[in-house]
Scaffold this motif. Sequence first.
Motif, PDB file in Angstrom:
ATOM      1  N   GLU A  65       0.857  -1.177   0.000  1.00 57.36           N
ATOM      2  CA  GLU A  65       0.000   0.000   0.000  1.00 57.36           C
ATOM      3  C   GLU A  65       0.894   1.227   0.000  1.00 57.36           C
ATOM      4  OE1 GLU A  65      -2.387  -0.051   3.535  1.00 57.36           O
ATOM      5  OE2 GLU A  65      -0.652  -0.079   4.850  1.00 57.36           O
ATOM      6  N   MET A  66       0.390   2.284  -0.603  1.00 57.46           N
ATOM      7  CA  MET A  66       1.192   3.495  -0.741  1.00 57.46           C
ATOM      8  C   MET A  66       0.266   4.695  -0.588  1.00 57.46           C
ATOM      9  SD  MET A  66       3.688   4.362  -3.981  1.00 57.46           S
ATOM     10  CE  MET A  66       2.528   3.699  -5.152  1.00 57.46           C
ATOM     11  N   TYR A  67       0.643   5.628   0.278  1.00 55.73           N
ATOM     12  CA  TYR A  67      -0.102   6.860   0.492  1.00 55.73           C
ATOM     13  C   TYR A  67       0.727   8.012  -0.055  1.00 55.73           C
ATOM     14  CZ  TYR A  67      -1.855  10.997   2.828  1.00 55.73           C
ATOM     15  OH  TYR A  67      -2.325  12.259   3.076  1.00 55.73           O
ATOM     16  N   ALA A  68       0.075   8.950  -0.746  1.00 56.66           N
ATOM     17  CA  ALA A  68       0.757  10.142  -1.256  1.00 56.66           C
ATOM     18  C   ALA A  68      -0.076  11.373  -0.925  1.00 56.66           C
ATOM     19  CB  ALA A  68       0.967  10.038  -2.759  1.00 56.66           C
ATOM     20  N   ASP A  69       0.609  12.481  -0.615  1.00 59.13           N
ATOM     21  CA  ASP A  69      -0.106  13.737  -0.359  1.00 59.13           C
ATOM     22  C   ASP A  69      -0.896  14.159  -1.595  1.00 59.13           C
ATOM     23  OD1 ASP A  69       0.817  13.881   2.207  1.00 59.13           O
ATOM     24  OD2 ASP A  69       2.149  15.581   1.880  1.00 59.13           O
ATOM     25  N   THR A  70      -0.262  14.047  -2.782  1.00 54.75           N
ATOM     26  CA  THR A  70      -0.945  14.386  -4.030  1.00 54.75           C
ATOM     27  C   THR A  70      -0.572  13.377  -5.102  1.00 54.75           C
ATOM     28  OG1 THR A  70       0.839  15.860  -4.762  1.00 54.75           O
ATOM     29  CG2 THR A  70      -0.995  16.880  -3.582  1.00 54.75           C
ATOM     30  N   GLY A  71      -1.453  13.218  -6.063  1.00 50.61           N
ATOM     31  CA  GLY A  71      -1.211  12.332  -7.193  1.00 50.61           C
ATOM     32  C   GLY A  71      -1.879  12.868  -8.433  1.00 50.61           C
ATOM     33  N   ARG A  72      -1.259  12.630  -9.579  1.00 53.42           N
ATOM     34  CA  ARG A  72      -1.817  13.023 -10.866  1.00 53.42           C
ATOM     35  C   ARG A  72      -1.838  11.786 -11.752  1.00 53.42           C
ATOM     36  NH1 ARG A  72       1.426  16.328  -8.831  1.00 53.42           N
ATOM     37  NH2 ARG A  72       3.299  15.732  -9.932  1.00 53.42           N
ATOM     38  N   TYR A  73      -3.007  11.443 -12.272  1.00 53.07           N
ATOM     39  CA  TYR A  73      -3.160  10.244 -13.087  1.00 53.07           C
ATOM     40  C   TYR A  73      -3.555  10.622 -14.501  1.00 53.07           C
ATOM     41  CZ  TYR A  73      -5.042   5.965 -15.046  1.00 53.07           C
ATOM     42  OH  TYR A  73      -5.281   4.899 -15.861  1.00 53.07           O
ATOM     43  N   SER A  74      -2.950   9.946 -15.467  1.00 52.16           N
ATOM     44  CA  SER A  74      -3.320  10.098 -16.866  1.00 52.16           C
ATOM     45  C   SER A  74      -3.429   8.708 -17.463  1.00 52.16           C
ATOM     46  CB  SER A  74      -2.267  10.916 -17.622  1.00 52.16           C
ATOM     47  OG  SER A  74      -2.542  10.881 -19.001  1.00 52.16           O
ATOM     48  N   ASP A  75      -4.581   8.402 -18.084  1.00 54.35           N
ATOM     49  CA  ASP A  75      -4.741   7.065 -18.636  1.00 54.35           C
ATOM     50  C   ASP A  75      -4.053   6.899 -19.987  1.00 54.35           C
ATOM     51  OD1 ASP A  75      -6.490   8.408 -20.318  1.00 54.35           O
ATOM     52  OD2 ASP A  75      -8.018   6.842 -20.253  1.00 54.35           O
ATOM     53  N   THR A  76      -3.507   7.978 -20.558  1.00 55.20           N
ATOM     54  CA  THR A  76      -2.791   7.832 -21.825  1.00 55.20           C
ATOM     55  C   THR A  76      -1.516   7.028 -21.645  1.00 55.20           C
ATOM     56  OG1 THR A  76      -1.703   9.969 -21.517  1.00 55.20           O
ATOM     57  CG2 THR A  76      -3.686   9.935 -22.888  1.00 55.20           C
ATOM     58  N   ASP A  77      -0.846   7.169 -20.500  1.00 50.17           N
ATOM     59  CA  ASP A  77       0.354   6.377 -20.227  1.00 50.17           C
ATOM     60  C   ASP A  77       0.186   5.499 -18.987  1.00 50.17           C
ATOM     61  OD1 ASP A  77       0.372   8.369 -18.352  1.00 50.17           O
ATOM     62  OD2 ASP A  77       2.299   9.199 -18.907  1.00 50.17           O
ATOM     63  N   ASN A  78      -1.035   5.447 -18.432  1.00 52.05           N
ATOM     64  CA  ASN A  78      -1.351   4.623 -17.253  1.00 52.05           C
ATOM     65  C   ASN A  78      -0.409   4.896 -16.090  1.00 52.05           C
ATOM     66  OD1 ASN A  78      -3.558   3.049 -18.428  1.00 52.05           O
ATOM     67  ND2 ASN A  78      -1.946   2.344 -19.801  1.00 52.05           N
ATOM     68  N   MET A  79      -0.025   6.137 -15.928  1.00 54.48           N
ATOM     69  CA  MET A  79       0.968   6.514 -14.932  1.00 54.48           C
ATOM     70  C   MET A  79       0.354   7.449 -13.894  1.00 54.48           C
ATOM     71  SD  MET A  79       4.218   5.919 -14.358  1.00 54.48           S
ATOM     72  CE  MET A  79       4.841   5.432 -15.945  1.00 54.48           C
ATOM     73  N   VAL A  80       0.686   7.172 -12.628  1.00 58.79           N
ATOM     74  CA  VAL A  80       0.309   8.059 -11.537  1.00 58.79           C
ATOM     75  C   VAL A  80       1.602   8.713 -11.050  1.00 58.79           C
ATOM     76  CG1 VAL A  80      -0.790   8.274  -9.283  1.00 58.79           C
ATOM     77  CG2 VAL A  80      -1.523   6.471 -10.844  1.00 58.79           C
ATOM     78  N   ILE A  81       1.648  10.033 -11.011  1.00 58.62           N
ATOM     79  CA  ILE A  81       2.809  10.768 -10.514  1.00 58.62           C
ATOM     80  C   ILE A  81       2.469  11.189  -9.089  1.00 58.62           C
ATOM     81  CG2 ILE A  81       4.262  12.796 -10.834  1.00 58.62           C
ATOM     82  CD1 ILE A  81       3.467  12.589 -13.856  1.00 58.62           C
ATOM     83  N   LEU A  82       3.335  10.841  -8.139  1.00 62.44           N
ATOM     84  CA  LEU A  82       3.044  10.995  -6.721  1.00 62.44           C
ATOM     85  C   LEU A  82       4.028  11.940  -6.035  1.00 62.44           C
ATOM     86  CD1 LEU A  82       2.706   7.170  -6.262  1.00 62.44           C
ATOM     87  CD2 LEU A  82       0.801   8.758  -6.303  1.00 62.44           C
ATOM     88  N   ASP A  83       3.559  12.616  -4.996  1.00 62.59           N
ATOM     89  CA  ASP A  83       4.406  13.488  -4.173  1.00 62.59           C
ATOM     90  C   ASP A  83       4.226  13.140  -2.710  1.00 62.59           C
ATOM     91  OD1 ASP A  83       5.480  15.255  -6.244  1.00 62.59           O
ATOM     92  OD2 ASP A  83       3.430  15.995  -6.435  1.00 62.59           O
ATOM     93  N   LYS A  84       5.332  13.207  -1.941  1.00 62.28           N
ATOM     94  CA  LYS A  84       5.325  12.950  -0.486  1.00 62.28           C
ATOM     95  C   LYS A  84       4.683  11.583  -0.201  1.00 62.28           C
ATOM     96  CE  LYS A  84       6.563  17.224   0.855  1.00 62.28           C
ATOM     97  NZ  LYS A  84       7.848  17.528   0.356  1.00 62.28           N
ATOM     98  N   ILE A  85       5.464  10.536  -0.404  1.00 63.40           N
ATOM     99  CA  ILE A  85       4.965   9.162  -0.370  1.00 63.40           C
ATOM    100  C   ILE A  85       5.426   8.432   0.889  1.00 63.40           C
ATOM    101  CG2 ILE A  85       5.018   6.955  -1.601  1.00 63.40           C
ATOM    102  CD1 ILE A  85       5.986   8.734  -4.060  1.00 63.40           C
ATOM    103  N   ILE A  86       4.531   7.634   1.460  1.00 59.23           N
ATOM    104  CA  ILE A  86       4.891   6.655   2.489  1.00 59.23           C
ATOM    105  C   ILE A  86       4.128   5.380   2.148  1.00 59.23           C
ATOM    106  CG2 ILE A  86       5.417   8.292   4.341  1.00 59.23           C
ATOM    107  CD1 ILE A  86       2.666   7.682   5.527  1.00 59.23           C
ATOM    108  N   ARG A  96       9.127  11.913  -4.083  1.00 59.63           N
ATOM    109  CA  ARG A  96       8.371  11.803  -5.332  1.00 59.63           C
ATOM    110  C   ARG A  96       8.385  10.356  -5.801  1.00 59.63           C
ATOM    111  NH1 ARG A  96      10.433  13.933  -9.856  1.00 59.63           N
ATOM    112  NH2 ARG A  96      12.532  13.569  -9.144  1.00 59.63           N
ATOM    113  N   GLY A  97       7.493  10.047  -6.733  1.00 63.10           N
ATOM    114  CA  GLY A  97       7.495   8.707  -7.299  1.00 63.10           C
ATOM    115  C   GLY A  97       6.474   8.574  -8.403  1.00 63.10           C
ATOM    116  N   THR A  98       6.512   7.403  -9.049  1.00 61.25           N
ATOM    117  CA  THR A  98       5.537   7.080 -10.081  1.00 61.25           C
ATOM    118  C   THR A  98       5.026   5.663  -9.854  1.00 61.25           C
ATOM    119  OG1 THR A  98       7.218   6.246 -11.622  1.00 61.25           O
ATOM    120  CG2 THR A  98       6.600   8.571 -11.830  1.00 61.25           C
ATOM    121  N   TYR A  99       3.815   5.432 -10.313  1.00 61.80           N
ATOM    122  CA  TYR A  99       3.231   4.098 -10.270  1.00 61.80           C
ATOM    123  C   TYR A  99       2.580   3.840 -11.612  1.00 61.80           C
ATOM    124  CZ  TYR A  99      -0.186   0.442  -9.384  1.00 61.80           C
ATOM    125  OH  TYR A  99      -0.941  -0.691  -9.468  1.00 61.80           O
ATOM    126  N   ASN A 100       2.976   2.746 -12.272  1.00 57.40           N
ATOM    127  CA  ASN A 100       2.397   2.361 -13.547  1.00 57.40           C
ATOM    128  C   ASN A 100       1.274   1.371 -13.263  1.00 57.40           C
ATOM    129  OD1 ASN A 100       1.890   0.837 -16.002  1.00 57.40           O
ATOM    130  ND2 ASN A 100       3.631   1.954 -16.841  1.00 57.40           N
TER     131      ASN A 100
END
Length: 192
Positions: free
Chosen positions: A72-93, A110-114
């Motif tokens: 499991e992963m919690y992030a303060d903010t995330g941005r998702y785009s289905d064009t590349d199926n990528m979630v861009i994350l900030d401040k992750i635990i 920071r981080g990404t999740y595909n």
Amino acid sequence: MTIKDIIKRKKNTAYIILLGIVIAACLWSFIYAGILTKNFKNKIKDQTYANKEANIENLLITETKEGEKLWEMYADTGRYSDTDNMVILDKIIGNLYKEKAVKASFKAERGTYNSLSKEIILYDNVVIVNDDGTNIMADKIDYKGKDQDITAEGNVRIEKPDEAILFGGKAVLKGDFSDFHIEGRTKTQFYM
């Protein structure tokens, strides 16, 4: 019929003709606008359904398999785009699980999740702490799943409590943290 009645009748006829012209002009404008914007509306509609994006605060992502939580992963903010199926994350635990217990915990700036490959890449001040106290710090850590190797790159520091601290440019760890090897220019400090 008097002159007043004739003038009144002509005025009424003029008003009716004027109202008819206004109504006809409005109808023509609406029909013409519909014709002009038909392709524009279709393009917007296609783009809206084809490219979904979302900005989310306080985001929690979890992966389970056969009812068992893998991570499991919690992030303060995330941005998702289905064009590349990528979630861009900030401040992750987050936590990695094994047999329904926390095996390791991690944090990163920071981080990404595909969402297709299930790959997590953590960047900037990344720290992973295993349940035996072993901790790994690096600039970047790539996690592809519990059965895959974990790759740590950039200013890698691995500490085995009461044993040693290892420094290197890159490290490859087993997904279950049972073994690792460190690459590049290395330095080791042993506890005495």
